[in-house]
Design a protein around this motif. Sequence first.
Motif, PDB file in Angstrom:
ATOM      1  N   UNK A   5       0.845  -1.198   0.000  1.00 29.57           N
ATOM      2  CA  UNK A   5       0.000   0.000   0.000  1.00 29.57           C
ATOM      3  C   UNK A   5       0.883   1.250   0.000  1.00 29.57           C
ATOM      4  N   UNK A   6       1.952   1.201   0.771  1.00 29.43           N
ATOM      5  CA  UNK A   6       2.944   2.263   0.859  1.00 29.43           C
ATOM      6  C   UNK A   6       4.206   1.620   1.414  1.00 29.43           C
ATOM      7  N   UNK A   7       5.360   2.138   1.018  1.00 27.80           N
ATOM      8  CA  UNK A   7       6.622   1.592   1.521  1.00 27.80           C
ATOM      9  C   UNK A   7       7.454   2.732   2.091  1.00 27.80           C
ATOM     10  N   UNK A   8       8.087   2.470   3.242  1.00 30.47           N
ATOM     11  CA  UNK A   8       8.929   3.453   3.906  1.00 30.47           C
ATOM     12  C   UNK A   8      10.346   2.905   4.018  1.00 30.47           C
ATOM     13  N   UNK A   9      11.334   3.764   3.706  1.00 29.74           N
ATOM     14  CA  UNK A   9      12.736   3.370   3.776  1.00 29.74           C
ATOM     15  C   UNK A   9      13.509   4.343   4.653  1.00 29.74           C
ATOM     16  N   UNK A  10      14.368   3.787   5.515  1.00 32.01           N
ATOM     17  CA  UNK A  10      15.287   4.572   6.327  1.00 32.01           C
ATOM     18  C   UNK A  10      16.430   5.009   5.421  1.00 32.01           C
ATOM     19  N   UNK A  11      16.675   6.313   5.346  1.00 31.69           N
ATOM     20  CA  UNK A  11      17.742   6.826   4.498  1.00 31.69           C
ATOM     21  C   UNK A  11      18.899   7.413   5.310  1.00 31.69           C
ATOM     22  N   UNK A  12      18.781   7.367   6.635  1.00 34.76           N
ATOM     23  CA  UNK A  12      19.782   8.012   7.462  1.00 34.76           C
ATOM     24  C   UNK A  12      19.455   9.480   7.689  1.00 34.76           C
ATOM     25  N   UNK A  13      18.352   9.945   7.161  1.00 33.12           N
ATOM     26  CA  UNK A  13      17.868  11.327   7.297  1.00 33.12           C
ATOM     27  C   UNK A  13      16.361  11.288   7.134  1.00 33.12           C
ATOM     28  N   UNK A  14      15.815  12.127   6.256  1.00 34.37           N
ATOM     29  CA  UNK A  14      14.370  12.038   6.016  1.00 34.37           C
ATOM     30  C   UNK A  14      14.000  10.648   5.494  1.00 34.37           C
ATOM     31  N   UNK A  15      12.797  10.234   5.797  1.00 31.91           N
ATOM     32  CA  UNK A  15      12.294   8.940   5.325  1.00 31.91           C
ATOM     33  C   UNK A  15      11.958   9.062   3.835  1.00 31.91           C
ATOM     34  N   UNK A  16      12.251   8.022   3.077  1.00 30.32           N
ATOM     35  CA  UNK A  16      11.834   7.939   1.681  1.00 30.32           C
ATOM     36  C   UNK A  16      10.604   7.042   1.645  1.00 30.32           C
ATOM     37  N   UNK A  17       9.501   7.564   1.122  1.00 29.56           N
ATOM     38  CA  UNK A  17       8.273   6.783   1.005  1.00 29.56           C
ATOM     39  C   UNK A  17       7.942   6.579  -0.458  1.00 29.56           C
ATOM     40  N   UNK A  18       7.377   5.422  -0.774  1.00 30.68           N
ATOM     41  CA  UNK A  18       6.900   5.104  -2.113  1.00 30.68           C
ATOM     42  C   UNK A  18       5.397   4.880  -2.025  1.00 30.68           C
ATOM     43  N   UNK A  19       4.671   5.480  -2.954  1.00 25.93           N
ATOM     44  CA  UNK A  19       3.212   5.405  -2.928  1.00 25.93           C
ATOM     45  C   UNK A  19       2.736   5.339  -4.373  1.00 25.93           C
ATOM     46  N   UNK A  20       1.711   4.547  -4.684  1.00 20.48           N
ATOM     47  CA  UNK A  20       1.241   4.480  -6.071  1.00 20.48           C
ATOM     48  C   UNK A  20       0.947   5.875  -6.631  1.00 20.48           C
ATOM     49  N   UNK A  21       1.455   6.127  -7.832  1.00 25.38           N
ATOM     50  CA  UNK A  21       1.405   7.447  -8.467  1.00 25.38           C
ATOM     51  C   UNK A  21      -0.012   8.015  -8.490  1.00 25.38           C
ATOM     52  N   UNK A  22      -0.977   7.229  -8.956  1.00 31.64           N
ATOM     53  CA  UNK A  22      -2.344   7.744  -9.087  1.00 31.64           C
ATOM     54  C   UNK A  22      -2.954   8.075  -7.725  1.00 31.64           C
ATOM     55  N   UNK A  23      -2.655   7.273  -6.721  1.00 30.16           N
ATOM     56  CA  UNK A  23      -3.178   7.538  -5.380  1.00 30.16           C
ATOM     57  C   UNK A  23      -2.526   8.765  -4.749  1.00 30.16           C
ATOM     58  N   UNK A  24      -1.224   8.952  -5.007  1.00 29.76           N
ATOM     59  CA  UNK A  24      -0.532  10.124  -4.482  1.00 29.76           C
ATOM     60  C   UNK A  24      -1.079  11.389  -5.141  1.00 29.76           C
ATOM     61  N   UNK A  25      -1.320  11.332  -6.438  1.00 26.55           N
ATOM     62  CA  UNK A  25      -1.891  12.484  -7.146  1.00 26.55           C
ATOM     63  C   UNK A  25      -3.264  12.832  -6.572  1.00 26.55           C
ATOM     64  N   UNK A  26      -4.095  11.824  -6.348  1.00 24.01           N
ATOM     65  CA  UNK A  26      -5.428  12.063  -5.787  1.00 24.01           C
ATOM     66  C   UNK A  26      -5.322  12.650  -4.384  1.00 24.01           C
TER      67      UNK A  26
END
Length: 151
Positions: free
Chosen positions: A44-65
């Motif tokens: 549904x969503x993915x979160x990654x530790x980057x050593x600073x701000x979190x990097x999140x991945x979210x489906x493009x169409x859902x993020x746009x909405x």
Amino acid sequence: MSKDVPGPVPRLTVITLGVSDISASIAFYDALGFSRRLKATGEAVAFFDTGGPVLALFPWDQLAADAVSPDKPRPTTFRGMTLAWNCATREEVDTVLAFAVGKGAALLKPAHETDYGGYSGYFADPDGHPWEVVVAPGIEVGEDRRVHLAE
């Protein structure tokens, strides 16, 4: 706000990228070595530790909405932003670029000397989000993997 009342403390906590194929993007960022957190969210969503701000991945169409923005047309040109992977040395820049390309990134620009005394190149993730890989004067990467800026 009144001059006597301090405002909130500014902070950048999460960078969310809209992605076309979340499974493929999760695999790509995992292959780059970012540590996935909160795996219970599944795809549904993915979160990654980057050593600073979190990097999140979210489906493009859902993020746009969610951002109340049109999903189409999707940009095929420069979007006005880049992500950066700062390095400690020129050799590390070369290593990171080769590593990212080996994991499926597209090389956008080979590493080169910059006009400001640095060394940088660019790759793109599977959705075309550009990453600069760079070593730059005044920006130090510490043992903690965090960027430290000169005053």
